[in-house]
Scaffold this motif. Structure first.
Motif, PDB file in Angstrom:
ATOM      1  N   ILE A 180      35.894   8.989  -2.655  1.00  0.00           N
ATOM      2  CA  ILE A 180      35.278   9.832  -1.489  1.00  0.00           C
ATOM      3  C   ILE A 180      35.468   9.425  -0.276  1.00  0.00           C
ATOM      4  CG2 ILE A 180      32.958  10.778  -0.730  1.00  0.00           C
ATOM      5  CD1 ILE A 180      32.045  10.327  -3.865  1.00  0.00           C
ATOM      6  N   LYS A 181      35.897  10.357   0.594  1.00  0.00           N
ATOM      7  CA  LYS A 181      36.123  10.151   2.189  1.00  0.00           C
ATOM      8  C   LYS A 181      34.957  10.553   2.834  1.00  0.00           C
ATOM      9  CE  LYS A 181      40.417   8.550   1.472  1.00  0.00           C
ATOM     10  NZ  LYS A 181      40.308   7.457   0.717  1.00  0.00           N
ATOM     11  N   LEU A 182      34.157   9.533   3.372  1.00  0.00           N
ATOM     12  CA  LEU A 182      32.735   9.829   3.931  1.00  0.00           C
ATOM     13  C   LEU A 182      32.887  10.425   5.470  1.00  0.00           C
ATOM     14  CD1 LEU A 182      30.851   6.878   3.191  1.00  0.00           C
ATOM     15  CD2 LEU A 182      30.578   9.013   2.117  1.00  0.00           C
ATOM     16  N   SER A 183      32.263  11.564   5.674  1.00  0.00           N
ATOM     17  CA  SER A 183      32.091  11.807   7.123  1.00  0.00           C
ATOM     18  C   SER A 183      31.250  10.575   7.669  1.00  0.00           C
ATOM     19  CB  SER A 183      31.279  13.121   7.099  1.00  0.00           C
ATOM     20  OG  SER A 183      30.181  12.930   6.889  1.00  0.00           O
ATOM     21  N   ASP A 184      31.347  10.697   9.118  1.00  0.00           N
ATOM     22  CA  ASP A 184      30.769   9.823  10.035  1.00  0.00           C
ATOM     23  C   ASP A 184      29.352   9.940   9.894  1.00  0.00           C
ATOM     24  OD1 ASP A 184      33.150   9.012  11.231  1.00  0.00           O
ATOM     25  OD2 ASP A 184      32.855  10.170  13.211  1.00  0.00           O
ATOM     26  N   ARG A 185      28.624  10.891   9.488  1.00  0.00           N
ATOM     27  CA  ARG A 185      27.235  11.182   9.336  1.00  0.00           C
ATOM     28  C   ARG A 185      26.784  10.443   8.352  1.00  0.00           C
ATOM     29  NH1 ARG A 185      26.265  16.941   6.510  1.00  0.00           N
ATOM     30  NH2 ARG A 185      26.886  15.667   4.942  1.00  0.00           N
ATOM     31  N   ASP A 186      27.720  10.176   7.100  1.00  0.00           N
ATOM     32  CA  ASP A 186      27.293   9.802   5.621  1.00  0.00           C
ATOM     33  C   ASP A 186      27.823   8.237   5.420  1.00  0.00           C
ATOM     34  OD1 ASP A 186      26.191  12.162   4.726  1.00  0.00           O
ATOM     35  OD2 ASP A 186      28.164  12.976   4.399  1.00  0.00           O
ATOM     36  N   SER A 187      28.403   7.645   6.593  1.00  0.00           N
ATOM     37  CA  SER A 187      28.986   6.276   6.274  1.00  0.00           C
ATOM     38  C   SER A 187      28.145   5.264   7.044  1.00  0.00           C
ATOM     39  CB  SER A 187      30.394   6.289   7.082  1.00  0.00           C
ATOM     40  OG  SER A 187      30.221   6.410   8.524  1.00  0.00           O
ATOM     41  N   PHE A 188      26.908   5.508   7.577  1.00  0.00           N
ATOM     42  CA  PHE A 188      26.220   4.515   7.906  1.00  0.00           C
ATOM     43  C   PHE A 188      25.192   3.802   7.185  1.00  0.00           C
ATOM     44  CE2 PHE A 188      23.722   8.364   8.482  1.00  0.00           C
ATOM     45  CZ  PHE A 188      22.038   7.853   8.274  1.00  0.00           C
ATOM     46  N   MET A 189      24.952   4.218   5.923  1.00  0.00           N
ATOM     47  CA  MET A 189      23.775   3.650   5.081  1.00  0.00           C
ATOM     48  C   MET A 189      24.567   3.282   3.917  1.00  0.00           C
ATOM     49  SD  MET A 189      21.744   6.798   3.491  1.00  0.00           S
ATOM     50  CE  MET A 189      21.258   6.093   1.927  1.00  0.00           C
ATOM     51  N   PRO A 190      23.984   2.183   2.899  1.00  0.00           N
ATOM     52  CA  PRO A 190      24.747   2.050   1.785  1.00  0.00           C
ATOM     53  C   PRO A 190      24.715   3.206   0.829  1.00  0.00           C
ATOM     54  CG  PRO A 190      22.741   0.545   2.159  1.00  0.00           C
ATOM     55  CD  PRO A 190      22.832   1.382   3.299  1.00  0.00           C
ATOM     56  N   ARG A 191      25.462   3.601   0.018  1.00  0.00           N
ATOM     57  CA  ARG A 191      25.513   4.705  -0.850  1.00  0.00           C
ATOM     58  C   ARG A 191      25.559   4.368  -2.144  1.00  0.00           C
ATOM     59  NH1 ARG A 191      25.117   8.551   2.490  1.00  0.00           N
ATOM     60  NH2 ARG A 191      24.603  10.150   0.773  1.00  0.00           N
ATOM     61  N   ASP A 192      26.167   3.190  -2.687  1.00  0.00           N
ATOM     62  CA  ASP A 192      26.282   2.814  -3.963  1.00  0.00           C
ATOM     63  C   ASP A 192      25.350   1.776  -4.240  1.00  0.00           C
ATOM     64  OD1 ASP A 192      28.114   0.239  -4.467  1.00  0.00           O
ATOM     65  OD2 ASP A 192      28.451   0.900  -2.474  1.00  0.00           O
ATOM     66  N   PHE A 193      24.636   1.749  -5.530  1.00  0.00           N
ATOM     67  CA  PHE A 193      23.519   0.747  -5.565  1.00  0.00           C
ATOM     68  C   PHE A 193      23.867   0.562  -7.364  1.00  0.00           C
ATOM     69  CE2 PHE A 193      21.806   2.927  -2.358  1.00  0.00           C
ATOM     70  CZ  PHE A 193      21.264   2.176  -1.627  1.00  0.00           C
ATOM     71  N   LEU A 194      24.021  -0.665  -7.722  1.00  0.00           N
ATOM     72  CA  LEU A 194      24.356  -1.473  -9.053  1.00  0.00           C
ATOM     73  C   LEU A 194      22.941  -1.910  -9.550  1.00  0.00           C
ATOM     74  CD1 LEU A 194      26.338  -1.574 -11.435  1.00  0.00           C
ATOM     75  CD2 LEU A 194      26.901  -3.911 -10.294  1.00  0.00           C
ATOM     76  N   PHE A 195      22.441  -1.761 -10.604  1.00  0.00           N
ATOM     77  CA  PHE A 195      21.209  -2.411 -11.294  1.00  0.00           C
ATOM     78  C   PHE A 195      21.502  -2.639 -12.697  1.00  0.00           C
ATOM     79  CE2 PHE A 195      20.376   2.261 -10.844  1.00  0.00           C
ATOM     80  CZ  PHE A 195      19.600   2.379 -12.064  1.00  0.00           C
ATOM     81  N   PHE A 196      20.493  -3.114 -13.245  1.00  0.00           N
ATOM     82  CA  PHE A 196      20.274  -3.426 -14.761  1.00  0.00           C
ATOM     83  C   PHE A 196      19.173  -2.594 -15.071  1.00  0.00           C
ATOM     84  CE2 PHE A 196      18.477  -5.659 -18.485  1.00  0.00           C
ATOM     85  CZ  PHE A 196      19.643  -5.359 -19.225  1.00  0.00           C
ATOM     86  N   ASP A 197      19.275  -1.483 -16.170  1.00  0.00           N
ATOM     87  CA  ASP A 197      18.382  -0.564 -16.564  1.00  0.00           C
ATOM     88  C   ASP A 197      17.561  -1.401 -17.622  1.00  0.00           C
ATOM     89  OD1 ASP A 197      16.921   1.172 -18.121  1.00  0.00           O
ATOM     90  OD2 ASP A 197      17.971   2.660 -17.145  1.00  0.00           O
ATOM     91  N   GLU A 198      16.429  -1.961 -17.395  1.00  0.00           N
ATOM     92  CA  GLU A 198      15.654  -2.956 -18.383  1.00  0.00           C
ATOM     93  C   GLU A 198      15.454  -2.004 -19.699  1.00  0.00           C
ATOM     94  OE1 GLU A 198      12.543  -4.956 -16.531  1.00  0.00           O
ATOM     95  OE2 GLU A 198      13.850  -5.599 -14.756  1.00  0.00           O
ATOM     96  N   GLU A 199      15.214  -0.735 -19.469  1.00  0.00           N
ATOM     97  CA  GLU A 199      14.611   0.041 -20.745  1.00  0.00           C
ATOM     98  C   GLU A 199      15.788   0.325 -21.647  1.00  0.00           C
ATOM     99  OE1 GLU A 199      12.706   3.705 -19.709  1.00  0.00           O
ATOM    100  OE2 GLU A 199      11.346   2.515 -18.161  1.00  0.00           O
TER     101      GLU A 199
END
Length: 160
Positions: free
Chosen positions: A40-59
């Protein structure tokens, strides 16, 4: 310990789905999802914050990767989930250094346990998450990345 307390806004996210194999290879669930959002090529508007988050789903007992979508982003057929947002305590360590991560995680949990105003806020789709914060060009040049860990917290019920 150095950490910060932040607020993540609610957002819609494309989801890898649960991967009980923890498979980051090109043919694995997580590897395919990484390929999807890395293209994905981000626009300047979308590139300032983290967008991907990895986690362990406990359930569901598996790894899940999310990509925060904006209105014009394609989910490429991935499941779309609603994230409620919330408060998080974050800390940073060298990606892959599980000893440092474990130590910082324990220190953070101890801080929360002793806090007069905060408590853990772990629930469905609201778990501790990680995000690589180092830009890819820097990772390539230095050979390593920093990981930021997000631990969900909320104000204690007796706090106004």
């Amino acid at each position: 310990m150095e950490f910060r307390i932040i607020s993540l806004p609610p957002f819609k996210a494309a989801s890898s789905g649960v991967d009980k194999e923890f498979n980051f290879s090109l043919n694995g669930i997580l590897g395919k999802f990484d390929k999807y959002f890395s293209a994905i090529k981000l626009s300047d508007r979308d590139s300032f914050m983290p967008r991907d988050f990895l986690f362990f789903d406990e359930e569901k007992q598996g790894m899940v990767w999310w990509w925060a979508l904006s209105e014009d982003m394609d989910n490429d057929g991935n499941e779309v989930v609603d994230f409620e947002g919330g408060y998080y305590i974050t800390y940073v360590y060298k990606d892959g250094n599980e000893e440092a991560n474990g130590k910082l995680y324990k220190q953070t949990l101890e801080y929360i346990k002793n806090s007069d105003i905060l408590e853990l806020d772990i629930r469905q789709n609201h778990y501790a998450m990680g995000h690589i914060i180092t830009p890819s060009e820097i990772i390539k040049a230095q050979g390593w990345a920093q990981m930021e860990t997000f631990i969900p917290v909320k104000l204690k019920a007796n706090i106004n």
